[in-house]
Design an enzyme around this catalytic site. Structure first.
Site, PDB file in Angstrom:
ATOM      1  N   ALA A  79      -5.732   3.228   6.173  1.00 17.38           N
ATOM      2  CA  ALA A  79      -5.283   4.959   6.472  1.00 17.38           C
ATOM      3  C   ALA A  79      -3.820   5.212   6.772  1.00 17.38           C
ATOM      4  O   ALA A  79      -2.883   5.875   6.768  1.00 17.38           O
ATOM      5  CB  ALA A  79      -6.120   5.504   7.428  1.00 17.38           C
ATOM      6  N   ASP A 113      -1.063   2.969   6.383  1.00 17.83           N
ATOM      7  CA  ASP A 113      -0.368   3.180   5.629  1.00 17.83           C
ATOM      8  C   ASP A 113      -0.323   4.725   4.720  1.00 17.83           C
ATOM      9  O   ASP A 113       1.418   5.188   4.419  1.00 17.83           O
ATOM     10  CB  ASP A 113      -0.645   2.342   4.256  1.00 17.83           C
ATOM     11  CG  ASP A 113      -0.322   0.659   5.187  1.00 17.83           C
ATOM     12  OD1 ASP A 113       0.069   0.399   5.693  1.00 17.83           O
ATOM     13  OD2 ASP A 113      -1.587  -0.300   5.241  1.00 17.83           O
ATOM     14  N   ASN A 117       1.082  -1.217  -0.028  1.00 15.74           N
ATOM     15  CA  ASN A 117       0.364   0.209  -0.369  1.00 15.74           C
ATOM     16  C   ASN A 117       1.026   1.370  -0.344  1.00 15.74           C
ATOM     17  O   ASN A 117       0.371   2.012  -0.499  1.00 15.74           O
ATOM     18  CB  ASN A 117      -0.685  -0.194   1.317  1.00 15.74           C
ATOM     19  CG  ASN A 117      -1.834  -1.119   1.805  1.00 15.74           C
ATOM     20  OD1 ASN A 117      -1.799  -1.739   0.534  1.00 15.74           O
ATOM     21  ND2 ASN A 117      -2.252  -1.532   2.690  1.00 15.74           N
TER      22      ASN A 117
END
Ligand code: KDG
Length: 324
Positions: free
Chosen positions: A264, A266, A37
């Site tokens: 969130a 990441d 991510n």
């Protein structure tokens, strides 16, 4: 363009319909994996990012590498292991119906199907194979998830934290996942504290810092961990405190209608790191982090799809009143 390498497991994510899992007939397939991510956030912010990992010789593995490659991430160092599967996790989502097996509205939970996965075999041999990538990068990023995958992965992250710097930064996000430490939970605090001390950029969620190190207070955490040049403490959903050398800045989070929180952290890390690599000062780095996190918080997937870097920069530059 600055260069970054992230190292960790990618997972196919099956997002359930809100409500008890036993009632979800359909699942939306998306991509996850903390370091993957972060790589996709970096490439969206003008950083050349590569992802080092292992996937199975299966459709989920092909999906993950394709998903990352389509976002400009260099996947040339991803090893395909025909003997082990790609990891999967199911994202269970609450609807607040009050049924015993339902979660609260907006809450979510991760169910892992990853024991014996391809990436659990990550080891220092994968670093040797990617030596050239690691040599010419400006930043290496990994998280406490990789550390927790297996003994060989723990040795890999210890090598990363001790990497000869030669101008590069090593970045670590605590990402404490107790489910992955089952059977060696007493090892977790010691290994994770060593990583915090050994890295140059460190992200700590207040809740997880409390669980692992016994405090969620940003200043106490800084006093305990003065070693990393850059320490970022995410004070639950309200604000983030950043320390860089002797500097300390706190930036409140944006007020949002949150859809789902997983991913969130990441996105925040990716935004902060991209801004760091582009030479932005601490406050701007924290704002970039918040803006990227907002993109993840307002969707059901783990991966943040961002506005253009120019638009983000303009938003990050808005004056205090827009941020207060
Ligand atoms: O931070 C989001 C990650 O937790 C998610 O994408 C899955 O990497 C993952 C994990 O292992 O929990």
């Amino acid at each position: 363009r600055p260069r970054a390498v992230t190292i960790g497991e990618g997972l196919a994510v099956l997002v359930a319909r809100p409500g008890p899992l036993e009632d979800s007939e359909n699942f939306q397939r998306t991509a996850g994996g903390a370091e993957a991510n972060v790589a996709t956030v970096l490439t969206q912010l003008d950083v050349d990012a590569a992802w080092i990992s292992r996937v199975g010789d299966d459709g989920f593995g092909r999906y993950l590498t394709g998903h990352l490659a389509a976002r400009g991430v260099d996947v040339s160092a991803v090893v395909i292991d025909p003997a082990r599967p790609t990891a999967v996790y199911v994202k269970e989502r609450g609807s607040g119906s009050g049924k015993a097996t339902d979660l609260a509205d907006g809450a979510s939970r991760m169910l892992y199907y990853r024991t014996g996965s391809a990436a659990s075999a990550l080891s220092t041999a994968d670093l040797a194979a990617a030596a050239e990538l690691l040599e010419r990068t400006d930043l290496v990023h990994f998280t406490g998830i990789t550390t927790a995958l297996s003994e060989s992965a723990t040795r890999l992250t210890e090598t990363l934290a001790a990497l000869p710097r030669r101008g590069k930064l090593v970045s670590f996000d605590l990402n404490y996942r107790p489910a992955l430490w089952a059977g060696r939970i007493e090892q977790a605090a010691e290994v994770l504290a060593r990583h915090v001390r050994g890295c140059d950029v460190v992200f700590l969620g207040a809740d997880e810092a409390d669980a692992v190190f016994g405090t969620d207070d940003a200043d106490r955490l800084r006093a305990r961990f003065p070693e990393p040049e850059h320490l970022v403490v995410k004070n639950n959903e309200h604000s983030v405190t950043g320390f860089s050398g002797t500097e300390r800045v706190e930036v409140p989070a944006l007020e949002l209608e949150i859809t789902e929180r997983i991913g969130a952290g990441d996105a925040f890390a990716g935004g902060y790191l991209a801004a760091l690599l582009h030479g932005h000062p601490l406050e701007q780095r924290l704002r970039f982090g918040h803006l990227c996190a907002a993109a993840a918080l307002t969707g059901t997937g783990d991966v943040a799809e961002l506005p253009s870097p120019g638009a983000l920069e303009a938003l990050a530059m808005l004056d205090e009143s827009a941020w207060g």
